[in-house]
Design an enzyme around this catalytic site. Structure first.
Site, PDB file in Angstrom:
ATOM      1  N   LEU A 148     -80.537  41.684 -34.531  1.00 48.32           N
ATOM      2  CA  LEU A 148     -80.083  40.528 -35.279  1.00 48.32           C
ATOM      3  C   LEU A 148     -81.322  39.718 -35.654  1.00 48.32           C
ATOM      4  O   LEU A 148     -82.321  39.727 -34.930  1.00 48.32           O
ATOM      5  CB  LEU A 148     -79.139  39.654 -34.439  1.00 48.32           C
ATOM      6  CG  LEU A 148     -77.774  40.247 -34.065  1.00 48.32           C
ATOM      7  CD1 LEU A 148     -77.045  39.304 -33.111  1.00 48.32           C
ATOM      8  CD2 LEU A 148     -76.927  40.509 -35.301  1.00 48.32           C
ATOM      9  N   ASP A 149     -81.250  39.003 -36.780  1.00 49.28           N
ATOM     10  CA  ASP A 149     -82.357  38.132 -37.169  1.00 49.28           C
ATOM     11  C   ASP A 149     -82.628  37.117 -36.061  1.00 49.28           C
ATOM     12  O   ASP A 149     -81.736  36.760 -35.288  1.00 49.28           O
ATOM     13  CB  ASP A 149     -82.024  37.367 -38.455  1.00 49.28           C
ATOM     14  CG  ASP A 149     -81.865  38.282 -39.652  1.00 49.28           C
ATOM     15  OD1 ASP A 149     -82.370  39.416 -39.605  1.00 49.28           O
ATOM     16  OD2 ASP A 149     -81.234  37.845 -40.634  1.00 49.28           O
ATOM     17  N   LYS A 150     -83.846  36.614 -36.019  1.00 43.42           N
ATOM     18  CA  LYS A 150     -84.238  35.630 -35.009  1.00 43.42           C
ATOM     19  C   LYS A 150     -83.234  34.480 -34.926  1.00 43.42           C
ATOM     20  O   LYS A 150     -82.820  34.071 -33.836  1.00 43.42           O
ATOM     21  CB  LYS A 150     -85.632  35.086 -35.337  1.00 43.42           C
ATOM     22  CG  LYS A 150     -86.085  33.961 -34.421  1.00 43.42           C
ATOM     23  CD  LYS A 150     -87.398  33.365 -34.899  1.00 43.42           C
ATOM     24  CE  LYS A 150     -87.783  32.158 -34.069  1.00 43.42           C
ATOM     25  NZ  LYS A 150     -89.010  31.488 -34.574  1.00 43.42           N
ATOM     26  N   ASP A 151     -82.817  33.947 -36.058  1.00 44.19           N
ATOM     27  CA  ASP A 151     -81.950  32.773 -36.056  1.00 44.19           C
ATOM     28  C   ASP A 151     -80.473  33.101 -36.227  1.00 44.19           C
ATOM     29  O   ASP A 151     -79.661  32.209 -36.480  1.00 44.19           O
ATOM     30  CB  ASP A 151     -82.398  31.782 -37.139  1.00 44.19           C
ATOM     31  CG  ASP A 151     -83.684  31.078 -36.755  1.00 44.19           C
ATOM     32  OD1 ASP A 151     -83.960  30.970 -35.546  1.00 44.19           O
ATOM     33  OD2 ASP A 151     -84.422  30.636 -37.649  1.00 44.19           O
ATOM     34  N   THR A 152     -80.111  34.373 -36.116  1.00 44.17           N
ATOM     35  CA  THR A 152     -78.702  34.757 -36.116  1.00 44.17           C
ATOM     36  C   THR A 152     -78.250  34.950 -34.673  1.00 44.17           C
ATOM     37  O   THR A 152     -78.832  35.738 -33.937  1.00 44.17           O
ATOM     38  CB  THR A 152     -78.473  36.057 -36.911  1.00 44.17           C
ATOM     39  OG1 THR A 152     -78.839  35.850 -38.271  1.00 44.17           O
ATOM     40  CG2 THR A 152     -77.001  36.461 -36.861  1.00 44.17           C
TER      41      THR A 152
END
Length: 330
Positions: A148-152
């Site tokens: 998952l993306d860092k901020d997801t």
């Protein structure tokens, strides 16, 4: 721009043109802004080590102030041998047996180590919480089957054995894994149900971003259902099913159809798009883009039993925003 007599080992060469918006900014700040794949501290190190040139002249000062209109050449050195150590980073574990675990990844947590991000990653946390992890993808991606993306924020399945890793990888490749997300969008989609079928690749306009404007498109399919809408606030909530797993896929797709995610400044969010003072106030209380992977369903790699796990509720900032929008709908 050709650099002569450069004899240090390197893996990649990056070239940048400085525009007037960066006039007076530091060299390390510029590099981290236009190419954030590496941390600012990493750029500072390789600048000091002699890997950076401005207009073909070697520069070793990270604090070098830019004048605008310079040409910067950056040599990326070979990746050093990283030492990945266990770290006591709190993790919520939803399921665990000898082969797999399903965990919740909070926002702001990088999935695996890389130059400039050797510590404080999900892999560091996994090494602390689990005695055994698959190293099928390499020791720096121990247990990691997907990302998952860092901020997801959201659910991820972790492989504890190589057997589980290989079997889960097949399920992802064959699109057998049911990945569901919820996102708060700017605006209200015209259709209550839709499929976004737009190939994605590295953007031709901005190399640090993904986009539908690309020379190397890869199939990307996103299915969505409109769950709620708040016309007064110009916001909506959608339920999403991913059929492919391209980098930044959800963020790119909804931006491409004119509905960027709330607070996703990389892909088109602007506070001026919000329809009310309340929406703007709620936006300020959320320090990441409004996207969460709330459900994950797949076959257990060894028993073939269906594993279907969902979050009991969305993370508090998102849940609070939805409740506030419902309360002041009119």
């Amino acid at each position: 721009m050709e650099i002569k007599n450069f004899d240090k080992p390197f893996e990649e060469v990056l070239n940048f043109k400085v525009d007037d918006t960066f006039k007076g900014k530091r060299l390390d700040q510029f590099l981290h802004t236009v190419y954030p794949e590496y941390s600012r501290s990493y750029y500072q190190k390789i600048i000091k080590d002699g890997y950076t040139f401005i207009n073909s002249c070697l520069v070793k000062k990270p604090s070098k102030k830019l004048k605008g209109d310079e040409n910067i050449t950056l040599f990326i050195p070979p990746v050093p041998e990283l030492k990945v150590k266990p770290e006591n980073i709190p993790l919520k574990i939803f399921f665990e047996d000898k082969d797999i675990a399903v965990i919740y990844k909070p926002p702001h947590l990088v999935v695996h180590p890389s130059p400039g991000h050797e510590r404080g990653t999900l892999v560091n946390a996994l090494l602390y919480h689990f005695k055994q992890l698959s190293e099928f993808g390499g020791k720096f991606r121990a247990g990691i089957v997907h990302r998952l993306d860092k901020d997801t924020a959201g659910l991820m399945v972790v492989a504890k054995t190589d057997f589980a890793h290989k079997e889960l990888q097949k399920q992802f490749q064959n699109r057998e894994v049911d990945k569901r997300y919820k996102a708060i969008l700017i605006g209200i989609p015209k259709k209550e149900y839709g499929i976004i079928d737009l190939p994605i690749g590295r953007s031709v306009k901005d190399r640090k971003k993904m986009g539908v404007d690309t020379t190397k498109p890869r199939e990307a399919i996103t299915e969505y259902w409109l769950e709620k809408s708040w016309e007064k606030h110009n916001l909506s909530l959608v339920d999403i099913k991913l059929h492919t797993g391209r980098t930044h896929q959800i963020r790119v797709h909804f931006s491409a159809i004119g509905h960027p995610l709330l607070n996703d400044k990389t892909y088109g969010f602007k506070k001026s798009l919000l329809g009310s003072k309340l929406a703007k106030s709620l936006s300020e209380k959320l320090d990441y883009h409004a996207l969460v992977a709330y459900r994950l369903a797949f076959r257990h790699p060894r028993t073939n039993e269906k594993i279907d796990i969902s979050l009991d509720k969305l993370p508090e900032p998102l849940e609070d925003i939805i409740q506030a929008l419902d309360k002041y709908r009119d």
